[in-house]
Design a protein around this motif. Sequence first.
Motif, PDB file in Angstrom:
ATOM      1  N   ASP A 152      40.761  40.986  37.064  1.00 35.11           N
ATOM      2  CA  ASP A 152      40.820  41.054  38.649  1.00 35.11           C
ATOM      3  C   ASP A 152      41.877  40.641  39.246  1.00 35.11           C
ATOM      4  O   ASP A 152      42.290  40.692  40.381  1.00 35.11           O
ATOM      5  N   ILE A 153      42.964  40.097  38.331  1.00 35.22           N
ATOM      6  CA  ILE A 153      44.240  39.271  38.990  1.00 35.22           C
ATOM      7  C   ILE A 153      45.043  40.297  39.794  1.00 35.22           C
ATOM      8  O   ILE A 153      45.415  40.043  40.954  1.00 35.22           O
ATOM      9  N   PRO A 154      45.145  41.449  39.110  1.00 40.68           N
ATOM     10  CA  PRO A 154      46.212  42.394  40.003  1.00 40.68           C
ATOM     11  C   PRO A 154      45.481  42.779  41.477  1.00 40.68           C
ATOM     12  O   PRO A 154      46.004  43.022  42.502  1.00 40.68           O
ATOM     13  N   ALA A 155      43.959  42.893  41.251  1.00 46.70           N
ATOM     14  CA  ALA A 155      43.162  43.362  42.541  1.00 46.70           C
ATOM     15  C   ALA A 155      43.342  42.188  43.539  1.00 46.70           C
ATOM     16  O   ALA A 155      43.547  42.434  44.749  1.00 46.70           O
ATOM     17  N   ILE A 156      43.179  41.167  43.074  1.00 49.13           N
ATOM     18  CA  ILE A 156      43.037  39.874  44.058  1.00 49.13           C
ATOM     19  C   ILE A 156      44.412  39.823  44.635  1.00 49.13           C
ATOM     20  O   ILE A 156      44.634  39.432  45.851  1.00 49.13           O
ATOM     21  N   ARG A 157      45.487  39.975  44.049  1.00 51.16           N
ATOM     22  CA  ARG A 157      46.851  39.987  44.473  1.00 51.16           C
ATOM     23  C   ARG A 157      47.151  41.228  45.676  1.00 51.16           C
ATOM     24  O   ARG A 157      47.546  40.981  46.737  1.00 51.16           O
TER      25      ARG A 157
END
Length: 170
Positions: free
Chosen positions: A14-19
């Motif tokens: 999820d890290i790229p989506a959260i960014r």
Amino acid sequence: MSTTWITRAETRADIPAIREINLAAFGTEAEADLVDALRADADAWIEGLSVVSTDGNGRPVGHALLTRCHIGDIPALCLAPCAVRPESQRSGAGSAAVAAALKAAQDMGEHYVVVLGHPAYYPRFGFTRASAHGIGLSIDVPDEALMALTLDAAHPLPGGTVRYAAPFGI
């Protein structure tokens, strides 16, 4: 039309989506960079307290983050940032993520949360004006924007100055 949001703790995937959520919601890199810096700060980051709300396809559209701070010397949590993709704002995606993050913190035995935000939004979760509890900041902010919440009525809010994690810069 009402949407039921699925909420869950962030995963590595999820890290790229959260960014992207933070970039889209705020229009600058500041909040997205803050989330990345908090994730890298072992003193601030608490696994399970970065929560996403997902759409019907499982795509994260909302995000709420709780990290370690202190009220005086007492451990507390800071709710920030909270963000929702522009096309999903005002749909409940943000509220779902915030409520899930607060529930996760309560389940972990945390007692206190502070937020610096919109005074018309956060009271729906139980936040009240922090100054009424003797809680303040070392910087000037509008009094109504700093709010606090106890997650356990047996633990009244302590007074003191909020000390944020280093990445906040205050």
